[in-house]
Design an enzyme around this catalytic site. Structure first.
Site, PDB file in Angstrom:
ATOM      1  N   SER A 148       0.851  -1.192   0.000  1.00 13.27           N
ATOM      2  CA  SER A 148       0.000   0.000   0.000  1.00 13.27           C
ATOM      3  C   SER A 148       0.882   1.236   0.000  1.00 13.27           C
ATOM      4  CB  SER A 148      -0.880   0.033   1.255  1.00 13.27           C
ATOM      5  OG  SER A 148      -1.551   1.274   1.363  1.00 13.27           O
TER       6      SER A 148
ATOM      7  N   TYR B  34      -1.664  -0.518  10.262  1.00 14.92           N
ATOM      8  CA  TYR B  34      -1.844  -1.042   8.899  1.00 14.92           C
ATOM      9  C   TYR B  34      -0.667  -0.617   8.014  1.00 14.92           C
ATOM     10  CZ  TYR B  34      -3.805  -1.097   4.141  1.00 14.92           C
ATOM     11  OH  TYR B  34      -4.006  -1.286   2.786  1.00 14.92           O
TER      12      TYR B  34
HETATM   13  P1  NAP Z   1     -11.644  -5.633   0.496  1.00 17.86           P
HETATM   14  O1  NAP Z   1     -12.534  -5.135  -0.610  1.00 17.86           O
HETATM   15  O2  NAP Z   1     -11.986  -5.330   1.910  1.00 17.86           O
HETATM   16  O3  NAP Z   1     -11.429  -7.213   0.285  1.00 17.86           O
HETATM   17  C1  NAP Z   1     -10.589  -7.889   1.163  1.00 17.86           C
HETATM   18  C2  NAP Z   1     -10.530  -9.339   0.777  1.00 17.86           C
HETATM   19  O4  NAP Z   1      -9.596  -9.981   1.670  1.00 17.86           O
HETATM   20  C3  NAP Z   1     -11.844 -10.051   0.910  1.00 17.86           C
HETATM   21  O5  NAP Z   1     -11.987 -10.963  -0.149  1.00 17.86           O
HETATM   22  C4  NAP Z   1     -11.693 -10.792   2.242  1.00 17.86           C
HETATM   23  O6  NAP Z   1     -12.421 -12.015   2.302  1.00 17.86           O
HETATM   24  C5  NAP Z   1     -10.229 -11.103   2.228  1.00 17.86           C
HETATM   25  N1  NAP Z   1      -9.703 -11.347   3.574  1.00 17.86           N
HETATM   26  C6  NAP Z   1      -9.725 -10.542   4.667  1.00 17.86           C
HETATM   27  N2  NAP Z   1      -9.169 -11.150   5.727  1.00 17.86           N
HETATM   28  C7  NAP Z   1      -8.778 -12.377   5.301  1.00 17.86           C
HETATM   29  C8  NAP Z   1      -8.167 -13.472   5.924  1.00 17.86           C
HETATM   30  N3  NAP Z   1      -7.832 -13.447   7.225  1.00 17.86           N
HETATM   31  N4  NAP Z   1      -7.920 -14.581   5.180  1.00 17.86           N
HETATM   32  C9  NAP Z   1      -8.265 -14.645   3.872  1.00 17.86           C
HETATM   33  N5  NAP Z   1      -8.855 -13.619   3.230  1.00 17.86           N
HETATM   34  C10 NAP Z   1      -9.114 -12.515   3.932  1.00 17.86           C
HETATM   35  O7  NAP Z   1     -10.162  -5.068   0.307  1.00 17.86           O
HETATM   36  P2  NAP Z   1      -9.376  -4.440  -0.937  1.00 17.86           P
HETATM   37  O8  NAP Z   1      -9.489  -2.974  -0.846  1.00 17.86           O
HETATM   38  O9  NAP Z   1      -9.710  -5.121  -2.203  1.00 17.86           O
HETATM   39  O10 NAP Z   1      -7.888  -4.787  -0.480  1.00 17.86           O
HETATM   40  C11 NAP Z   1      -7.118  -5.818  -1.039  1.00 17.86           C
HETATM   41  C12 NAP Z   1      -5.678  -5.553  -0.698  1.00 17.86           C
HETATM   42  O11 NAP Z   1      -5.288  -4.285  -1.216  1.00 17.86           O
HETATM   43  C13 NAP Z   1      -5.403  -5.476   0.822  1.00 17.86           C
HETATM   44  O12 NAP Z   1      -4.169  -6.087   1.106  1.00 17.86           O
HETATM   45  C14 NAP Z   1      -5.326  -3.996   1.095  1.00 17.86           C
HETATM   46  O13 NAP Z   1      -4.539  -3.710   2.213  1.00 17.86           O
HETATM   47  C15 NAP Z   1      -4.692  -3.510  -0.205  1.00 17.86           C
HETATM   48  N6  NAP Z   1      -4.884  -2.086  -0.473  1.00 17.86           N
HETATM   49  C16 NAP Z   1      -6.136  -1.587  -0.673  1.00 17.86           C
HETATM   50  C17 NAP Z   1      -6.270  -0.226  -0.910  1.00 17.86           C
HETATM   51  C18 NAP Z   1      -7.608   0.415  -1.154  1.00 17.86           C
HETATM   52  O14 NAP Z   1      -7.693   1.657  -1.175  1.00 17.86           O
HETATM   53  N7  NAP Z   1      -8.663  -0.341  -1.355  1.00 17.86           N
HETATM   54  C19 NAP Z   1      -5.153   0.602  -0.940  1.00 17.86           C
HETATM   55  C20 NAP Z   1      -3.903   0.042  -0.723  1.00 17.86           C
HETATM   56  C21 NAP Z   1      -3.783  -1.308  -0.494  1.00 17.86           C
HETATM   57  P3  NAP Z   1     -14.025 -12.048   2.536  1.00 17.86           P
HETATM   58  O15 NAP Z   1     -14.617 -11.571   1.236  1.00 17.86           O
HETATM   59  O16 NAP Z   1     -14.329 -13.479   2.817  1.00 17.86           O
HETATM   60  O17 NAP Z   1     -14.325 -11.129   3.672  1.00 17.86           O
END
Ligand code: NAP
Length: 248
Positions: free
Chosen positions: A143, A157
């Site tokens: 991130s 985080y």
């Molecule tokens: P999201 O929409 O909240 O989706 C998170 C996913 O991770 C979901 O499929 C969830 O499963 C899964 N998950 C959570 N805890 C888990 C665990 N303990 N074991 C297995 N799976 C788990 O998040 P996102 O925004 O797409 O984020 C994805 C990645 O990108 C993360 O690493 C996040 O830190 C990174 N990121 C996101 C952003 C942003 O702005 N969105 C920015 C920088 C980095 P369930 O569907 O079963 O709940």
């Protein structure tokens, strides 16, 4: 060689977009999820309807037993993994560090750091030429917070993503001569559900003015960078980072 990808947290957000992008490029896809089975099933159904191959596998990446079972299931159902996207990640409610309890910190680090390490371990054991594997590629989803620190919101985080950056550099060097490339993407603020779990569903629209491009990113824009790093077009890149953050 058939292309087999494990995407942790592949049921929603950036992981789901990556699952669709990977299926389009001919990968058999393991969509890992922890709770939202319905969302993971939708991703699998869409991929199968388009003629691709996909399976949904429940596993908490913070659990060693779950991660071992996840990769054994992939061995059985799809074959040995050739690509891993360490995408699963969580946030806590927005707060200053001086309000954070150990339980919160332990869970953030267990999922975001230990989870990525355990999945990388299982992937290396299958991909490395030292283990008789044929090589492969790993992409870690870090991130921009690793660079910016996320003050007043979630320094924990941000620090967990800093650990992912260090792991990317170290593991890349460790396995470079064993046919495995390890790279990372650093998304900025992307329209997904993760912001709601931090207590501010509309966070992207509040913060986007601080982004030089003046907009939030889409999950597909992150998925495109992940797919490039996994592809042969990135054959001489390892230990590298792509910022997908609109210039921030
Ligand atoms: P999201 O929409 O909240 O989706 C998170 C996913 O991770 C979901 O499929 C969830 O499963 C899964 N998950 C959570 N805890 C888990 C665990 N303990 N074991 C297995 N799976 C788990 O998040 P996102 O925004 O797409 O984020 C994805 C990645 O990108 C993360 O690493 C996040 O830190 C990174 N990121 C996101 C952003 C942003 O702005 N969105 C920015 C920088 C980095 P369930 O569907 O079963 O709940």
């Amino acid at each position: 060689m058939s292309k087999i990808i494990v995407i942790t947290g592949g049921g929603r957000g950036i992981g789901a977009a990556t699952a669709y992008a990977a299926a389009k490029r001919g990968y058999a896809v393991c969509v890992n999820y922890v709770r939202d089975r319905a969302a993971a099933d939708v991703v699998v159904d869409v991929i199968q309807d388009r003629g691709g191959m996909a399976v949904a596998v429940a596993a908490d990446v913070a659990s060693e037993d779950d991660v071992v079972r996840l990769f054994e299931t992939v061995d059985e159902k799809l074959g040995p993994v050739t690509a891993l996207v360490n995408n699963a990640g969580i946030l806590g409610r927005q707060m200053r560090l001086d309000g954070m309890l150990a339980a919160r910190l332990n869970r953030i680090f267990a999922v975001n750091v230990t989870g990525a390490f355990l999945c990388a371990r299982e992937a290396v054991r299958r991909m490395s030429t030292q283990y008789g594997g044929q090589g492969g590629a790993i992409v870690n989803v870090s991130s921009s917070a690793a660079r910016l620190g996320a003050p007043g919101e979630y320094v924990d985080y941000a620090a967990s993503k800093g650990a992912i950056d260090s792991m990317t550099i170290g593991l890349a060097k460790e396995v470079a001569s064993e046919g495995i490339r390890v790279n990372a993407v650093r998304p900025g603020i992307i329209y997904t559900d993760i912001h709601a779990s931090g207590g501010e569903p509309a966070r992207v629209d509040r913060v986007k003015e601080a982004v030089p491009m003046k907009r939030g990113g889409q999950a597909e824009e992150v998925a495109n960078a992940i797919m490039w790093l996994l592809s042969d077009e990135a054959s001489y890149s390892t230990g590298a980072f792509i910022d997908v953050s609109g210039g921030r």
